[in-house]
Motif scaffolding. Structure first.
Motif, PDB file in Angstrom:
ATOM      1  N   GLY A  46       0.814  -1.212   0.000  1.00 30.31           N
ATOM      2  CA  GLY A  46       0.000   0.000   0.000  1.00 30.31           C
ATOM      3  C   GLY A  46       0.844   1.257   0.000  1.00 30.31           C
ATOM      4  O   GLY A  46       0.546   2.217  -0.720  1.00 30.31           O
ATOM      5  N   GLY A  47       1.911   1.269   0.788  1.00 27.76           N
ATOM      6  CA  GLY A  47       2.808   2.426   0.823  1.00 27.76           C
ATOM      7  C   GLY A  47       3.510   2.649  -0.507  1.00 27.76           C
ATOM      8  O   GLY A  47       3.634   3.792  -0.977  1.00 27.76           O
ATOM      9  N   LEU A  48       3.980   1.570  -1.126  1.00 28.41           N
ATOM     10  CA  LEU A  48       4.638   1.688  -2.430  1.00 28.41           C
ATOM     11  C   LEU A  48       3.658   2.165  -3.502  1.00 28.41           C
ATOM     12  O   LEU A  48       4.006   2.984  -4.360  1.00 28.41           O
ATOM     13  CB  LEU A  48       5.261   0.350  -2.840  1.00 28.41           C
ATOM     14  N   THR A  49       2.430   1.667  -3.434  1.00 26.99           N
ATOM     15  CA  THR A  49       1.412   2.096  -4.387  1.00 26.99           C
ATOM     16  C   THR A  49       1.098   3.573  -4.200  1.00 26.99           C
ATOM     17  O   THR A  49       1.018   4.334  -5.170  1.00 26.99           O
ATOM     18  CB  THR A  49       0.130   1.262  -4.238  1.00 26.99           C
ATOM     19  N   ASP A  50       0.928   3.994  -2.954  1.00 24.18           N
ATOM     20  CA  ASP A  50       0.634   5.392  -2.667  1.00 24.18           C
ATOM     21  C   ASP A  50       1.775   6.294  -3.137  1.00 24.18           C
ATOM     22  O   ASP A  50       1.545   7.337  -3.745  1.00 24.18           O
ATOM     23  CB  ASP A  50       0.374   5.579  -1.164  1.00 24.18           C
ATOM     24  N   PHE A  51       3.012   5.863  -2.886  1.00 23.34           N
ATOM     25  CA  PHE A  51       4.184   6.625  -3.342  1.00 23.34           C
ATOM     26  C   PHE A  51       4.177   6.758  -4.863  1.00 23.34           C
ATOM     27  O   PHE A  51       4.394   7.839  -5.408  1.00 23.34           O
ATOM     28  CB  PHE A  51       5.468   5.939  -2.865  1.00 23.34           C
ATOM     29  N   THR A  52       3.913   5.646  -5.542  1.00 24.07           N
ATOM     30  CA  THR A  52       3.872   5.666  -7.008  1.00 24.07           C
ATOM     31  C   THR A  52       2.776   6.600  -7.512  1.00 24.07           C
ATOM     32  O   THR A  52       3.007   7.388  -8.438  1.00 24.07           O
ATOM     33  CB  THR A  52       3.640   4.238  -7.547  1.00 24.07           C
ATOM     34  N   PHE A  53       1.593   6.529  -6.900  1.00 27.18           N
ATOM     35  CA  PHE A  53       0.495   7.402  -7.306  1.00 27.18           C
ATOM     36  C   PHE A  53       0.866   8.871  -7.117  1.00 27.18           C
ATOM     37  O   PHE A  53       0.566   9.710  -7.954  1.00 27.18           O
ATOM     38  CB  PHE A  53      -0.788   7.070  -6.526  1.00 27.18           C
ATOM     39  N   ARG A  54       1.513   9.182  -6.014  1.00 26.36           N
ATOM     40  CA  ARG A  54       1.905  10.576  -5.765  1.00 26.36           C
ATOM     41  C   ARG A  54       2.970  11.043  -6.761  1.00 26.36           C
ATOM     42  O   ARG A  54       2.923  12.180  -7.229  1.00 26.36           O
ATOM     43  CB  ARG A  54       2.400  10.740  -4.333  1.00 26.36           C
ATOM     44  N   MET A  55       3.919  10.165  -7.072  1.00 26.89           N
ATOM     45  CA  MET A  55       4.967  10.520  -8.033  1.00 26.89           C
ATOM     46  C   MET A  55       4.375  10.774  -9.425  1.00 26.89           C
ATOM     47  O   MET A  55       4.842  11.641 -10.157  1.00 26.89           O
ATOM     48  CB  MET A  55       6.028   9.412  -8.116  1.00 26.89           C
ATOM     49  N   LEU A  56       3.372  10.012  -9.775  1.00 21.88           N
ATOM     50  CA  LEU A  56       2.714  10.166 -11.081  1.00 21.88           C
ATOM     51  C   LEU A  56       1.604  11.214 -11.046  1.00 21.88           C
ATOM     52  O   LEU A  56       0.946  11.448 -12.051  1.00 21.88           O
ATOM     53  CB  LEU A  56       2.146   8.826 -11.542  1.00 21.88           C
ATOM     54  N   GLU A  57       1.398  11.806  -9.878  1.00 23.76           N
ATOM     55  CA  GLU A  57       0.365  12.812  -9.648  1.00 23.76           C
ATOM     56  C   GLU A  57      -1.033  12.275  -9.957  1.00 23.76           C
ATOM     57  O   GLU A  57      -1.886  12.971 -10.486  1.00 23.76           O
ATOM     58  CB  GLU A  57       0.663  14.099 -10.421  1.00 23.76           C
ATOM     59  N   TRP A  58      -1.239  11.010  -9.600  1.00 25.17           N
ATOM     60  CA  TRP A  58      -2.550  10.402  -9.719  1.00 25.17           C
ATOM     61  C   TRP A  58      -3.289  10.575  -8.401  1.00 25.17           C
ATOM     62  O   TRP A  58      -2.689  10.776  -7.349  1.00 25.17           O
ATOM     63  CB  TRP A  58      -2.442   8.915 -10.030  1.00 25.17           C
ATOM     64  N   ASP A  59      -4.592  10.461  -8.452  1.00 26.31           N
ATOM     65  CA  ASP A  59      -5.419  10.608  -7.255  1.00 26.31           C
ATOM     66  C   ASP A  59      -5.117   9.479  -6.272  1.00 26.31           C
ATOM     67  O   ASP A  59      -5.275   8.305  -6.591  1.00 26.31           O
ATOM     68  CB  ASP A  59      -6.892  10.587  -7.650  1.00 26.31           C
ATOM     69  N   SER A  60      -4.674   9.837  -5.063  1.00 23.58           N
ATOM     70  CA  SER A  60      -4.391   8.817  -4.051  1.00 23.58           C
ATOM     71  C   SER A  60      -5.066   9.174  -2.723  1.00 23.58           C
ATOM     72  O   SER A  60      -4.530   8.940  -1.651  1.00 23.58           O
ATOM     73  CB  SER A  60      -2.888   8.655  -3.850  1.00 23.58           C
ATOM     74  N   ARG A  61      -6.250   9.762  -2.825  1.00 17.87           N
ATOM     75  CA  ARG A  61      -6.994  10.124  -1.618  1.00 17.87           C
ATOM     76  C   ARG A  61      -7.352   8.881  -0.813  1.00 17.87           C
ATOM     77  O   ARG A  61      -7.586   7.822  -1.384  1.00 17.87           O
ATOM     78  CB  ARG A  61      -8.285  10.850  -1.980  1.00 17.87           C
ATOM     79  N   PRO A  62      -7.423   9.036   0.504  1.00 16.42           N
ATOM     80  CA  PRO A  62      -7.867   7.901   1.324  1.00 16.42           C
ATOM     81  C   PRO A  62      -9.352   7.648   1.124  1.00 16.42           C
ATOM     82  O   PRO A  62     -10.066   8.484   0.573  1.00 16.42           O
ATOM     83  CB  PRO A  62      -7.582   8.371   2.754  1.00 16.42           C
ATOM     84  N   GLN A  63      -9.800   6.500   1.577  1.00 20.76           N
ATOM     85  CA  GLN A  63     -11.222   6.199   1.504  1.00 20.76           C
ATOM     86  C   GLN A  63     -11.984   7.251   2.310  1.00 20.76           C
ATOM     87  O   GLN A  63     -11.610   7.599   3.422  1.00 20.76           O
ATOM     88  CB  GLN A  63     -11.504   4.808   2.052  1.00 20.76           C
ATOM     89  N   ASP A  64     -13.053   7.756   1.723  1.00 16.23           N
ATOM     90  CA  ASP A  64     -13.829   8.820   2.359  1.00 16.23           C
ATOM     91  C   ASP A  64     -14.327   8.442   3.749  1.00 16.23           C
ATOM     92  O   ASP A  64     -14.366   9.273   4.647  1.00 16.23           O
ATOM     93  CB  ASP A  64     -15.023   9.206   1.478  1.00 16.23           C
ATOM     94  N   LEU A  65     -14.693   7.197   3.935  1.00 19.51           N
ATOM     95  CA  LEU A  65     -15.235   6.778   5.224  1.00 19.51           C
ATOM     96  C   LEU A  65     -14.227   6.909   6.356  1.00 19.51           C
ATOM     97  O   LEU A  65     -14.616   7.084   7.509  1.00 19.51           O
ATOM     98  CB  LEU A  65     -15.735   5.332   5.157  1.00 19.51           C
ATOM     99  N   LEU A  66     -12.941   6.823   6.057  1.00 19.81           N
ATOM    100  CA  LEU A  66     -11.937   6.952   7.115  1.00 19.81           C
ATOM    101  C   LEU A  66     -11.980   8.324   7.773  1.00 19.81           C
ATOM    102  O   LEU A  66     -11.606   8.475   8.933  1.00 19.81           O
ATOM    103  CB  LEU A  66     -10.531   6.665   6.572  1.00 19.81           C
TER     104      LEU A  66
END
Length: 176
Positions: A46-66
């Motif tokens: 999950g951390g690696l995916t989130d890092f990749t999404f941020r580097m590519l400037e893709w949407d990586s918002r947390p789940q709204d319910l959290l």
């Protein structure tokens, strides 16, 4: 609903058809051991995916319910915890590992069935940036089911994972 429908067509309509057999106190010890493997694996992916999404400037918002954990009313928080830690693990494991896995295994090899079931489990959470981590979680949950011969271990693992995740988000809101 899926559990009720399945139980209605299962031979004898028994919970055993879903893999909800024999409960033994050692399940809690086994759950702890499996959680030691599950948590780091899913969180690393999950951390690696989130890092990749941020580097590519893709949407990586947390789940709204959290967000309910920090901004919701006490009733909203209680319903989130009840749903995430009790209801979702029971119904999702009965559906994905109990019903869907068995259905896929009738038409393809067990490894392929496990991969497809894990992917559909991950996609059912409807958020692109958590799919890789939840896919890995689905693979581990199926491995736990096979190792234990029952759905109780994956249900408890799923509940434990959700409880730890909610606890981390509650204590460290920036982790979202």
């Amino acid at each position: 609903v899926s559990v009720a429908l399945y139980l209605g067509v299962a031979p004898g309509g028994r919970l055993q058809a879903l893999g909800l057999r024999g409960w033994h106190s050692s399940i809690f010890l086994r759950t702890g051991a499996w959680l030691v493997m599950l948590l780091p694996a899913v969180m690393l992916i999950g951390g690696l995916t989130d890092f990749t999404f941020r580097m590519l400037e893709w949407d990586s918002r947390p789940q709204d319910l959290l967000g309910w954990l920090t901004t919701g009313t006490p009733a909203m928080r209680a319903s989130l915890v009840l749903t995430a830690v009790v209801l979702a693990p029971i119904f999702e494991e009965c559906f994905f590992r109990g019903t869907m896995q068995q259905a896929w295994e009738k038409i393809c090899r067990p490894g392929v069935a496990t991969g497809l079931t894990a992917l559909l489990f991950a996609m059912s959470h409807a958020q692109l940036n958590i799919i890789p981590g939840l896919w890995a979680m689905g693979l581990i949950l199926e491995r736990a089911r096979r190792a234990s011969g029952t759905l109780w271990l994956p249900i408890l693992l799923h509940a434990g994972f959700n409880a730890v995740t909610l606890g981390l988000v509650w204590c460290f809101p920036g982790l979202q």
